[in-house]
Design an enzyme around this catalytic site. Structure first.
Site, PDB file in Angstrom:
ATOM      1  N   ASP A 188      11.441   1.626   6.916  1.00 24.63           N
ATOM      2  CA  ASP A 188      10.959   0.253   7.088  1.00 24.63           C
ATOM      3  C   ASP A 188      12.158  -0.661   7.313  1.00 24.63           C
ATOM      4  O   ASP A 188      12.878  -0.987   6.360  1.00 24.63           O
ATOM      5  CB  ASP A 188      10.155  -0.211   5.869  1.00 24.63           C
ATOM      6  CG  ASP A 188       9.401  -1.510   6.141  1.00 24.63           C
ATOM      7  OD1 ASP A 188       9.920  -2.352   6.915  1.00 24.63           O
ATOM      8  OD2 ASP A 188       8.305  -1.689   5.586  1.00 24.63           O
ATOM      9  N   GLU A 196     -13.427   0.935  17.738  1.00 27.10           N
ATOM     10  CA  GLU A 196     -14.309   1.210  16.605  1.00 27.10           C
ATOM     11  C   GLU A 196     -15.657   0.524  16.823  1.00 27.10           C
ATOM     12  O   GLU A 196     -15.696  -0.636  17.209  1.00 27.10           O
ATOM     13  CB  GLU A 196     -13.661   0.718  15.309  1.00 27.10           C
ATOM     14  CG  GLU A 196     -12.378   1.449  14.974  1.00 27.10           C
ATOM     15  CD  GLU A 196     -11.740   1.002  13.655  1.00 27.10           C
ATOM     16  OE1 GLU A 196     -12.336   0.150  12.962  1.00 27.10           O
ATOM     17  OE2 GLU A 196     -10.656   1.504  13.332  1.00 27.10           O
ATOM     18  N   ASP A 232      -8.458   7.288   9.819  1.00 27.08           N
ATOM     19  CA  ASP A 232      -9.501   6.394   9.322  1.00 27.08           C
ATOM     20  C   ASP A 232      -9.689   5.213  10.265  1.00 27.08           C
ATOM     21  O   ASP A 232     -10.629   4.440  10.105  1.00 27.08           O
ATOM     22  CB  ASP A 232      -9.116   5.888   7.921  1.00 27.08           C
ATOM     23  CG  ASP A 232     -10.203   5.039   7.280  1.00 27.08           C
ATOM     24  OD1 ASP A 232     -11.333   5.555   7.120  1.00 27.08           O
ATOM     25  OD2 ASP A 232      -9.936   3.862   6.946  1.00 27.08           O
ATOM     26  N   ALA A 239      -3.836   2.873   8.742  1.00 26.53           N
ATOM     27  CA  ALA A 239      -3.227   1.576   9.042  1.00 26.53           C
ATOM     28  C   ALA A 239      -4.010   0.903  10.169  1.00 26.53           C
ATOM     29  O   ALA A 239      -4.947   0.150   9.917  1.00 26.53           O
ATOM     30  CB  ALA A 239      -1.755   1.746   9.395  1.00 26.53           C
ATOM     31  N   HIS A 275     -13.154   4.037   9.068  1.00 20.67           N
ATOM     32  CA  HIS A 275     -12.448   2.840   8.584  1.00 20.67           C
ATOM     33  C   HIS A 275     -12.918   2.484   7.174  1.00 20.67           C
ATOM     34  O   HIS A 275     -13.250   1.333   6.881  1.00 20.67           O
ATOM     35  CB  HIS A 275     -12.668   1.663   9.536  1.00 20.67           C
ATOM     36  CG  HIS A 275     -11.549   0.665   9.475  1.00 20.67           C
ATOM     37  ND1 HIS A 275     -11.060   0.001  10.582  1.00 20.67           N
ATOM     38  CD2 HIS A 275     -10.822   0.192   8.433  1.00 20.67           C
ATOM     39  CE1 HIS A 275     -10.093  -0.821  10.226  1.00 20.67           C
ATOM     40  NE2 HIS A 275      -9.926  -0.721   8.926  1.00 20.67           N
ATOM     41  N   ILE A 276     -12.896   3.488   6.324  1.00 20.78           N
ATOM     42  CA  ILE A 276     -13.442   3.350   4.972  1.00 20.78           C
ATOM     43  C   ILE A 276     -12.385   3.529   3.890  1.00 20.78           C
ATOM     44  O   ILE A 276     -12.665   3.378   2.694  1.00 20.78           O
ATOM     45  CB  ILE A 276     -14.591   4.392   4.778  1.00 20.78           C
ATOM     46  CG1 ILE A 276     -15.518   4.012   3.633  1.00 20.78           C
ATOM     47  CG2 ILE A 276     -14.020   5.795   4.579  1.00 20.78           C
ATOM     48  CD1 ILE A 276     -16.403   2.847   3.934  1.00 20.78           C
ATOM     49  N   ALA A 277     -11.140   3.800   4.274  1.00 14.96           N
ATOM     50  CA  ALA A 277     -10.105   4.089   3.282  1.00 14.96           C
ATOM     51  C   ALA A 277      -9.955   2.973   2.257  1.00 14.96           C
ATOM     52  O   ALA A 277      -9.763   3.227   1.062  1.00 14.96           O
ATOM     53  CB  ALA A 277      -8.764   4.344   3.972  1.00 14.96           C
ATOM     54  N   GLY A 278     -10.046   1.734   2.704  1.00 15.69           N
ATOM     55  CA  GLY A 278      -9.856   0.614   1.791  1.00 15.69           C
ATOM     56  C   GLY A 278     -11.123   0.126   1.132  1.00 15.69           C
ATOM     57  O   GLY A 278     -11.089  -0.869   0.398  1.00 15.69           O
ATOM     58  N   ILE A 321       0.834  -1.208   0.000  1.00 14.11           N
ATOM     59  CA  ILE A 321       0.000   0.000   0.000  1.00 14.11           C
ATOM     60  C   ILE A 321       0.863   1.250   0.000  1.00 14.11           C
ATOM     61  O   ILE A 321       0.578   2.228  -0.713  1.00 14.11           O
ATOM     62  CB  ILE A 321      -0.967  -0.015   1.192  1.00 14.11           C
ATOM     63  CG1 ILE A 321      -1.967  -1.163   1.049  1.00 14.11           C
ATOM     64  CG2 ILE A 321      -1.704   1.322   1.303  1.00 14.11           C
ATOM     65  CD1 ILE A 321      -2.868  -1.355   2.252  1.00 14.11           C
TER      66      ILE A 321
END
Length: 311
Positions: A171, A263, A258, A233, A282-285, A152
Site C-alpha cells: 500500500d 452487477e 464477490d 473490493a 456482492h454479499i461479503a460485507g 478492512i
C-alpha cells in the site's frame, strides 16, 4: 412524496428511526424501477442507497432538493461524488460498519480454496469417496498478501494471523513508519514482491484509474504457482476474462469473487463454469449483524445532515 427515499434494503429498525423524524419512502425494489425512483427523488432531501443505485446523471438531475446521499456501505463508485460536491450534497458512507463481515468472508474463503474439500457433497452422498483427490492444504505457515492496507485489510490480517499465516501488504499510501504495520504484525512490501510470493492474495483497494484491471493477465501470471486470489473490493480491479483463463489453465489453484465489472453478473459471462472458482453476489460485507450496524450509521449520518441543512 417524502423527505427521505431508500431504494435498496435497509434494517427496519433504522428505517423506523428515520420515519420518526421525517417522511420516508422505503422500497427495496425501487432500484429496479428507475422511472418511479426519479419521481420520488424529485421531492427528496436525502437518498439512501447501496451499490446498485446509480446516483449520477438523470437521478442527480431529478433530485434538485437533495442535501445528502447515505451509502449503505463504503464504496462510492456508483455515486458521482464530484457532481455531489459541486452541488453541496453530502455523500455519507457507513465507514467501518462492515469491516468485520468482509474480513471474515476473505479469510473463510481463503480457507475453503486452499483446503478444497467443500464441493464434494453430491459425490459423497452418491457413494463416491474421493479422499485422496480432496487432500488440500493448511493455511498455517502460508503467506497472505493484502493489496491495500486500510481498515478492512487490517481486520483480515488479524484473523489470518490467528490461523498461523504470515501477512504482508502492499500500500503506497501507508507510510513505512506508520505504527499500523507493527501493531498488526504485517510486513510492508512492493506489489511485485507480494504477487510473486504470497500463497493467497486478497484485494482491498478502491476502483480508480490506477487500480482498474490491476490484476490483468500479466499480473495473474506472476502469481506464485498454486496461489489463490480473493476479491471483495471492486469488480473492475480484476480482469475477469484473464482470471477465467488462468483458472482454466491451472495457473492458479483457485479464486473467489464477490464483486464484478457488471452487477448482477450477466448470463454468458466468461466466469461461468470455470473450475475452482467461488462466486458470491456482492454479499461479503452484508451479514445480519453488519446490516444493523451499516443501517444505524447511515440513518444517523442522514439525520445529522438534514438537521444541519433545514428546509
Amino acid at each position: 412524496m417524502a423527505d427521505i427515499v431508500i431504494s435498496e434494503f435497509m434494517d427496519e429498525t433504522a428505517v423506523a428511526e428515520l420515519a420518526n423524524r421525517h417522511t420516508v419512502v422505503y422500497d427495496k425494489t425501487l432500484v429496479d424501477r428507475p422511472e418511479e425512483l426519479l419521481r420520488h427523488a424529485a421531492a427528496a432531501r436525502a437518498l439512501i442507497v447501496r451499490n446498485r443505485t446509480q446516483v449520477r446523471g438523470p437521478l442527480l438531475e431529478a433530485g434538485r432538493r437533495l442535501v445528502a446521499i447515505g451509502r449503505l456501505g463504503v464504496g462510492l463508485d456508483n455515486i458521482d461524488v464530484a457532481a455531489c460536491k459541486a452541488r453541496g450534497i453530502a455523500v455519507l458512507p457507513a465507514t467501518g460498519a462492515n469491516d468485520i463481515a468482509v474480513a471474515e468472508w476473505a479469510v473463510t474463503t481463503i480457507l475453503m480454496l486452499l483446503r478444497g474439500a467443500y464441493a464434494a457433497s453430491a459425490e459423497v452422498a452418491g457413494g463416491t469417496w474421493p479422499r485422496e483427490r480432496l487432500m488440500g492444504r493448511e493455511v498455517c505457515g502460508k503467506t497472505l498478501g493484502l493489496v491495500g492496507f486500510g481498515a478492512i485489510a487490517r481486520e483480515t490480517a488479524a484473523r489470518a494471523r490467528a490461523f498461523g499465516m504470515t501477512v504482508m501488504a502492499a500500500d503506497p499510501f501507508v507510510a513505512d513508519g506508520d505504527p499500523a504495520w507493527r501493531a498488526h504484525g504485517v510486513a510492508k512490501v512492493g506489489l511485485d514482491t507480494l504477487v510473486g510470493s504470497a500463497d493467497a492474495v486478497s484485494l482491498h483497494v478502491p476502483l480508480t484509474e490506477e487500480t482498474r484491471a490491476l490484476f490483468d493477465a500479466a499480473r495473474l501470471a506472476a502469481m506464485k504457482p498454486g496461489a489463490v486470489l480473493v476479491n471483495a473490493a471492486r469488480g473492475g480491479v480484476v480482469d475477469e476474462a484473464a482470471l477465467a483463463a488462468a483458472l482454466t489453465a491451472g495457473q492458479l489453484a483457485g479464486a473467489a469473487l464477490d464483486v464484478f465489472d457488471t452487477e448482477p453478473l450477466k448470463a454468458g459471462s466468461p466466469l461461468a463454469g470455470v473450475p475452482n472458482l467461488i462466486l458470491t453476489p456482492h454479499i461479503a460485507g452484508v451479514t445480519v449483524e453488519s446490516n444493523v450496524r451499516v443501517s444505524a450509521v447511515t440513518a444517523a449520518n442522514v439525520l445529522k445532515a438534514l438537521e444541519e441543512c433545514p428546509s
